[in-house]
Structure formats: structure tokens, C-alpha cells
Enzyme design. Sequence first.
Site, PDB file in Angstrom:
ATOM      1  N   SER A 154       0.577  -1.488  -0.093  1.00 28.67           N
ATOM      2  CA  SER A 154      -0.014   0.151  -0.179  1.00 28.67           C
ATOM      3  C   SER A 154       0.740   0.948  -0.274  1.00 28.67           C
ATOM      4  O   SER A 154       0.557   1.970  -1.236  1.00 28.67           O
ATOM      5  CB  SER A 154      -1.149  -0.186   0.837  1.00 28.67           C
ATOM      6  OG  SER A 154      -2.038  -1.561   1.321  1.00 28.67           O
ATOM      7  N   GLY A 155       1.878   1.239   1.139  1.00 28.66           N
ATOM      8  CA  GLY A 155       2.995   2.968   0.726  1.00 28.66           C
ATOM      9  C   GLY A 155       3.568   3.151  -0.319  1.00 28.66           C
ATOM     10  O   GLY A 155       3.666   4.023  -0.743  1.00 28.66           O
ATOM     11  N   LYS A 194      -9.528 -11.516   2.655  1.00 28.23           N
ATOM     12  CA  LYS A 194     -10.071 -11.000   4.580  1.00 28.23           C
ATOM     13  C   LYS A 194     -11.322 -10.433   4.100  1.00 28.23           C
ATOM     14  O   LYS A 194     -12.719 -11.545   4.335  1.00 28.23           O
ATOM     15  CB  LYS A 194      -9.358 -10.434   5.642  1.00 28.23           C
ATOM     16  CG  LYS A 194     -10.169 -10.253   6.673  1.00 28.23           C
ATOM     17  CD  LYS A 194     -10.746  -9.518   6.974  1.00 28.23           C
ATOM     18  CE  LYS A 194     -10.751  -7.641   6.923  1.00 28.23           C
ATOM     19  NZ  LYS A 194      -9.679  -7.212   7.595  1.00 28.23           N
ATOM     20  N   GLY A 201      -6.385 -11.659  20.604  1.00 29.59           N
ATOM     21  CA  GLY A 201      -7.225 -10.595  20.578  1.00 29.59           C
ATOM     22  C   GLY A 201      -7.142  -9.270  20.433  1.00 29.59           C
ATOM     23  O   GLY A 201      -8.205  -9.167  20.363  1.00 29.59           O
ATOM     24  N   ILE A 250      -7.113  -9.604  14.092  1.00 25.08           N
ATOM     25  CA  ILE A 250      -7.400 -10.452  12.990  1.00 25.08           C
ATOM     26  C   ILE A 250      -7.887 -11.742  13.789  1.00 25.08           C
ATOM     27  O   ILE A 250      -8.340 -12.042  12.659  1.00 25.08           O
ATOM     28  CB  ILE A 250      -5.834 -10.991  12.147  1.00 25.08           C
ATOM     29  CG1 ILE A 250      -5.704  -9.170  11.481  1.00 25.08           C
ATOM     30  CG2 ILE A 250      -6.002 -11.484  11.730  1.00 25.08           C
ATOM     31  CD1 ILE A 250      -3.717  -8.706  10.905  1.00 25.08           C
ATOM     32  N   GLU A 275     -11.233 -11.004  13.416  1.00 24.56           N
ATOM     33  CA  GLU A 275     -11.594 -11.085  12.138  1.00 24.56           C
ATOM     34  C   GLU A 275     -11.850 -12.349  11.710  1.00 24.56           C
ATOM     35  O   GLU A 275     -13.471 -13.480  10.979  1.00 24.56           O
ATOM     36  CB  GLU A 275     -11.486 -10.381  11.325  1.00 24.56           C
ATOM     37  CG  GLU A 275     -11.488  -9.212  11.889  1.00 24.56           C
ATOM     38  CD  GLU A 275     -10.630  -7.980  10.431  1.00 24.56           C
ATOM     39  OE1 GLU A 275     -11.288  -6.768  11.105  1.00 24.56           O
ATOM     40  OE2 GLU A 275      -9.879  -8.567   9.719  1.00 24.56           O
ATOM     41  N   ARG A 325      -4.819 -14.578  26.326  1.00 24.50           N
ATOM     42  CA  ARG A 325      -4.614 -14.384  27.008  1.00 24.50           C
ATOM     43  C   ARG A 325      -4.907 -13.474  28.144  1.00 24.50           C
ATOM     44  O   ARG A 325      -4.923 -13.519  29.577  1.00 24.50           O
ATOM     45  CB  ARG A 325      -2.755 -14.310  27.330  1.00 24.50           C
ATOM     46  CG  ARG A 325      -2.351 -13.140  26.548  1.00 24.50           C
ATOM     47  CD  ARG A 325      -0.666 -12.888  27.230  1.00 24.50           C
ATOM     48  NE  ARG A 325      -0.911 -11.805  26.129  1.00 24.50           N
ATOM     49  CZ  ARG A 325       0.758 -11.287  26.325  1.00 24.50           C
ATOM     50  NH1 ARG A 325       1.740 -11.862  26.518  1.00 24.50           N
ATOM     51  NH2 ARG A 325       1.168 -10.063  26.190  1.00 24.50           N
ATOM     52  N   ALA A 340     -11.712   0.146  11.543  1.00 24.98           N
ATOM     53  CA  ALA A 340     -13.170  -1.217  11.866  1.00 24.98           C
ATOM     54  C   ALA A 340     -12.556  -1.918  12.217  1.00 24.98           C
ATOM     55  O   ALA A 340     -11.448  -2.868  12.031  1.00 24.98           O
ATOM     56  CB  ALA A 340     -13.545  -0.823  10.399  1.00 24.98           C
ATOM     57  N   HIS A 395     -34.645   7.806   9.786  1.00 22.76           N
ATOM     58  CA  HIS A 395     -35.531   7.314   9.848  1.00 22.76           C
ATOM     59  C   HIS A 395     -36.308   5.869   8.750  1.00 22.76           C
ATOM     60  O   HIS A 395     -36.694   6.706   8.161  1.00 22.76           O
ATOM     61  CB  HIS A 395     -36.278   7.780  10.679  1.00 22.76           C
ATOM     62  CG  HIS A 395     -37.182   6.747  11.745  1.00 22.76           C
ATOM     63  ND1 HIS A 395     -36.707   6.352  12.326  1.00 22.76           N
ATOM     64  CD2 HIS A 395     -38.462   6.436  10.905  1.00 22.76           C
ATOM     65  CE1 HIS A 395     -37.845   5.153  12.671  1.00 22.76           C
ATOM     66  NE2 HIS A 395     -39.366   5.738  13.226  1.00 22.76           N
TER      67      HIS A 395
HETATM   68  P1  FAD Z   1       2.789  -3.959   3.210  1.00 27.14           P
HETATM   69  O1  FAD Z   1       1.150  -4.298   2.127  1.00 27.14           O
HETATM   70  O2  FAD Z   1       2.603  -5.656   4.139  1.00 27.14           O
HETATM   71  O3  FAD Z   1       3.926  -4.924   1.896  1.00 27.14           O
HETATM   72  C1  FAD Z   1       4.394  -4.557   2.014  1.00 27.14           C
HETATM   73  C2  FAD Z   1       5.627  -4.931   0.696  1.00 27.14           C
HETATM   74  O4  FAD Z   1       7.100  -5.311   0.625  1.00 27.14           O
HETATM   75  C3  FAD Z   1       5.118  -6.611   0.668  1.00 27.14           C
HETATM   76  O5  FAD Z   1       4.322  -7.264  -0.792  1.00 27.14           O
HETATM   77  C4  FAD Z   1       6.346  -7.558   0.951  1.00 27.14           C
HETATM   78  O6  FAD Z   1       6.397  -8.734  -0.109  1.00 27.14           O
HETATM   79  C5  FAD Z   1       7.314  -6.824  -0.038  1.00 27.14           C
HETATM   80  N1  FAD Z   1       9.013  -7.090   0.656  1.00 27.14           N
HETATM   81  C6  FAD Z   1       8.716  -6.735   1.781  1.00 27.14           C
HETATM   82  N2  FAD Z   1      10.470  -6.515   2.007  1.00 27.14           N
HETATM   83  C7  FAD Z   1      11.255  -6.756   1.129  1.00 27.14           C
HETATM   84  C8  FAD Z   1      11.936  -7.275   0.253  1.00 27.14           C
HETATM   85  N3  FAD Z   1      13.203  -7.156   1.188  1.00 27.14           N
HETATM   86  N4  FAD Z   1      12.255  -6.814  -1.086  1.00 27.14           N
HETATM   87  C9  FAD Z   1      11.506  -7.090  -1.953  1.00 27.14           C
HETATM   88  N5  FAD Z   1      10.141  -6.508  -1.419  1.00 27.14           N
HETATM   89  C10 FAD Z   1      10.019  -6.542   0.112  1.00 27.14           C
HETATM   90  N6  FAD Z   1      -5.630  -2.897   6.854  1.00 27.14           N
HETATM   91  C11 FAD Z   1      -6.765  -1.890   7.056  1.00 27.14           C
HETATM   92  O7  FAD Z   1      -7.320  -0.571   7.097  1.00 27.14           O
HETATM   93  N7  FAD Z   1      -8.298  -2.796   6.750  1.00 27.14           N
HETATM   94  C12 FAD Z   1      -8.727  -3.686   6.989  1.00 27.14           C
HETATM   95  O8  FAD Z   1      -9.146  -4.250   7.007  1.00 27.14           O
HETATM   96  C13 FAD Z   1      -7.096  -4.912   7.341  1.00 27.14           C
HETATM   97  N8  FAD Z   1      -7.122  -6.201   7.655  1.00 27.14           N
HETATM   98  C14 FAD Z   1      -6.393  -6.973   7.497  1.00 27.14           C
HETATM   99  C15 FAD Z   1      -6.168  -8.275   7.385  1.00 27.14           C
HETATM  100  C16 FAD Z   1      -4.711  -8.760   7.950  1.00 27.14           C
HETATM  101  C17 FAD Z   1      -4.566 -10.350   7.568  1.00 27.14           C
HETATM  102  C18 FAD Z   1      -3.893  -8.110   7.945  1.00 27.14           C
HETATM  103  C19 FAD Z   1      -2.660  -9.032   7.392  1.00 27.14           C
HETATM  104  C20 FAD Z   1      -3.766  -6.832   7.337  1.00 27.14           C
HETATM  105  C21 FAD Z   1      -4.699  -6.070   7.648  1.00 27.14           C
HETATM  106  N9  FAD Z   1      -4.205  -4.369   7.380  1.00 27.14           N
HETATM  107  C22 FAD Z   1      -5.741  -3.895   7.392  1.00 27.14           C
HETATM  108  C23 FAD Z   1      -3.585  -4.107   7.551  1.00 27.14           C
HETATM  109  C24 FAD Z   1      -3.047  -3.720   6.456  1.00 27.14           C
HETATM  110  O9  FAD Z   1      -2.618  -4.655   5.231  1.00 27.14           O
HETATM  111  C25 FAD Z   1      -1.537  -3.139   6.504  1.00 27.14           C
HETATM  112  O10 FAD Z   1      -1.433  -1.850   7.027  1.00 27.14           O
HETATM  113  C26 FAD Z   1      -0.662  -2.321   4.996  1.00 27.14           C
HETATM  114  O11 FAD Z   1      -0.853  -3.509   4.194  1.00 27.14           O
HETATM  115  C27 FAD Z   1       0.556  -2.190   5.428  1.00 27.14           C
HETATM  116  O12 FAD Z   1       1.121  -1.469   3.834  1.00 27.14           O
HETATM  117  P2  FAD Z   1       2.468  -1.497   3.929  1.00 27.14           P
HETATM  118  O13 FAD Z   1       2.833  -0.760   2.281  1.00 27.14           O
HETATM  119  O14 FAD Z   1       3.363  -0.680   4.451  1.00 27.14           O
HETATM  120  O15 FAD Z   1       2.664  -2.999   3.817  1.00 27.14           O
END
Ligand code: FAD
Length: 460
Positions: A15-16, A51, A177, A180, A183, A200, A342, A437
Amino acid sequence: MADYDYDLFVIGAGSGGVRAARVAAMSGARVAVAEEYRVGGTCVIRGCVPKKFMVYASEFSHQFQTAEGYGWSPSEARFDWPTFLAAKDKEIARLSGIYVTNLQNAGAELAHERAHVVDAHTVELEKSGRRITAQRILIATGGRPWKPELPGVEHAITSEEAFHLETLPKSIVVAGGGFIALEFAGIFNGLGVQTTLVHRGPNVLRGFDDHVRAHIAEEMERRGIRVILGCQHESIEKTANGHVSHMADGSKLESDLVMFALGRAPYTAGLGLESVGVKLSENGAVVVDEYSRTNVPSIWAVGDVTDRINLTPVAIREGHAFADTEFNNKPTSFDHELVASAVFSQPPVGAVGMTEAEARHALGKVDIYLSRFRPMKYTFFGGGERCLIKLVVEAETQKVVGCHIVGPDAPEIIQMAAIAIKMGVTKPQWDQTCAVHPTLAEELVTMREKYLPQELGAAA
Ligand code: FAD
């Protein structure tokens, strides 16, 4: 100025990372992104999106029951896990493809391999061995499920495997708890799996309002989940028929499957950050300032790897703010205050702002408005499910500082409440809003009586 291969190298296409890479590339910067698994990251591939599909799939069983109360006789409903999995995987592949296209259309280059940092301006692609220089490096590697070290822990799955189970278990023990755990407990229970949630702490959803925590545990039990609190695993034994969870209090839980959802840890292992001098916190998170800068001037980090608020929209906004600051000449820092969230448990939870306890601690005197009621959808046939709506108001200013909802559509409702609260709405302004309503959300604007605080049970 030194001549670099790229203006920006992003490690991690989640995402980021994707948002930062796209915005930077669209500004004309030369951008490359490395992704070791699948483009889209946790959210798209093994988090929010799959999910939510599983939540949708699992909610039908409850809807069929409700339908009977309204006079329907749903013909014998049967759920086919492989059909669902195939449809889910197809949709995830489509979404991941869109992310790839968006990156390419923005002009960013994509390397499908793992990368690590070699020095302040150099990364190495691990499969090809290529070394690439960049003026700026962005760490966006996200997090990973965390498992404790205990005998037999290798037999427990995490959320990562839960998305790809070959067959649905008949029974499962979900440990944890947090959101995740709740859900997935709801998902498995809704799909007909005999589900036990063990945690726990004295109650689930630490960090949420105490009324919400007590209410959701009750409602999950009402839907058929066995909730065991104050108890944790000591070991897991694999048997001919499944697994035995040996608990710290001496009890044993038998189940086909055990899932650990005990938290996630920033994914910085093997990234080479320590050798470059990037400061990490005790749990391995990259330490950053409000502009997502690390202590090394050419390295930034956004998203879960920084362990600020670990949610997709936050990672996106941090990535966007970084790119605006560095490539669009628009210094921006994302405001982490009043981020709504949420929990897609069944029933779901929506929350924004302070809990009652936080408000009492930070603000002193607060007014509480609390309503617990059976939604008309369920009273119609005598269903027992109850909703909870709670407002936390600073007594002196009458500012609404927190809103907490458990019940159908809570995640949708909280998004709108968050706008008003972020704008600094007061309770009198809130009350001027006319009700819609008949809805569940109208209760939000019709609560006039203050709730008199009672002693809540201790919460962790
Ligand atoms: P990520 O999306 O984790 O992306 C990191 C990427 O970097 C991955 O694709 C990984 O493969 C890659 N990577 C890592 N190391 C390397 C490397 N050395 N070289 C190349 N690639 C690499 N958030 C919500 O807002 N709503 C929700 O309903 C929600 N539900 C979730 C349910 C579950 C089961 C989980 C696990 C998380 C959930 N989240 C939810 C949280 C959300 O998914 C994360 O906050 C979000 O994806 C974070 O984005 P990011 O870019 O930081 O990292």
C-alpha cells in the site's frame, strides 16, 4: 551532484510503497520498485481484501437464519470452499494486475525480486545480484505475523496460510485478541467451523473502548464462538486426528487446526538497515520523524514497517505525503490523529477517537452517551443480537472526542462520524443533525441522556 541510476528506489510494492512510487514517478522522477512476492502487498494479497471476501462469504449463514425469521425457507444452503477460493484468487490476481499497470503507467520500473540496502544510496537485488544506486531509498516492506517460541508452534497456521487452506477444518482454535483474531474467528464460525477463540488478556480488542470490548465478546459468543479469556498456549501437539492445544492453566483443547493471530512485527530482518546505521526500535520498526525520514538523510520509511498506525489507508497517506514532500515540492506530513478504524468481526466494530478511559485520563471530566439496543431487523423475529453506540464528549468544551459502534454496518457509519469528529464537532452541533429514520445510525443523533459511569471490569 552524484549521478544515481534512479531518483527513488522503493523496497516493497504494498500500500505505502506503490502510492509513493506512483506519485513520485508521475512528477517525472526516475523510480524503481522491488517486490519479493506479489504486487499489492499485504492488503491486496493476504490482508484487508481477501479477508473482506471471506467475511462476505461467511456472513451468509447468519443471513439465512435471519431470512427464516422473515418467512423465507432458504433451500438447503451449501458452501463450497474450493469454489470460493478459486473466485477469490481470480479477483486478487485481477487487483494485483491493476497495481502493476498503475505503476507502469506512472513510469515506475518494477523488479520482481527481493532487495536489501547496501549503503546509503545503494540497494542490491538478491536474485539477479544487480546493484542499483538511488538518490533516495524508501523502505516500505510492511510487517509479518509474529509467533511465540513454544513447543509445536510450527503446527499453528497464521493469517497468511488461512487464505489458502486446501480444505476447511471442522474445528479451529484461534489464539489472539486483536482484530485479525476476531475477524478470522467470525469467518470460520460463519462458514460452519466449530470455533474457539482463546486470548491471554481479560478481554479482547485491547486499545478499544471497554464497553466495546465487553459487548463484542458477548455478541461473538451469541453467534456460537466459544470465547476463552485469561488463557494462553503452552504447546501444540499434532495428533492423528488433528491438534491438541495444551494451555497454561492445564486445560487441553482439541481441534483440527490451530491459528495464531498474536500480532505482527515490522519486516526489517535481512534488509541491511543496521549496517547502514538506520535506527530501529526494540521491535525492529524503522524509527522515522513526521516526514517519514530516518536518521540517515537519503533513507525514508512508510507503512507498517514503521509501526505507527498499521492500517492500509495510513500507509497510503504516509507514502503520498513522502512523495509530495520530496518530489512535488509540497512538504506534507500525515496527521495520525483521529484515524478511524473498523474490525470486521461479526458483528463488526467501528471506532474513532478516544475511548472513555483515554478521555478521562487526558481530559478529566467527560460526558458519556451510551445506547445498547436490539436493532429492528432482529427484534422482528425475536433475535437477541444487540448493538452498542457510545459517544465520548469533553465536558468543558462539549467537543465529541470519541465514537464507538458495534453492530451491522458499523464500519460504514464510523467513516461518516469520523469526518465530523475530525472537524471538531460539538455535542450540541451533533444533536442539531436530524435523524434518518428508520436506521440504526439515527441512534447516534438522538442520545440525550448522559450515561452515569459504573465500574467496568478491569481491562488489559
Ligand atoms: P505491505 O502491504 O505489507 O507491503 C509490503 C510489501 O513489501 C510486501 O508486498 C512484501 O512482499 C514486500 N517486501 C518486503 N520485504 C521486501 C524486500 N526485502 N524486497 C522486496 N520486497 C519486499 N488494514 C486496514 O486498513 N483494513 C483492514 O481491514 C485490514 N485487514 C488486515 C487483515 C490482515 C489479515 C492483515 C495481515 C492486515 C490487515 N490490514 C488491514 C493491515 C494492512 O494490510 C497493512 O496496514 C498494509 O498492508 C500496510 O502496507 P505497507 O505498504 O506498509 O506494507
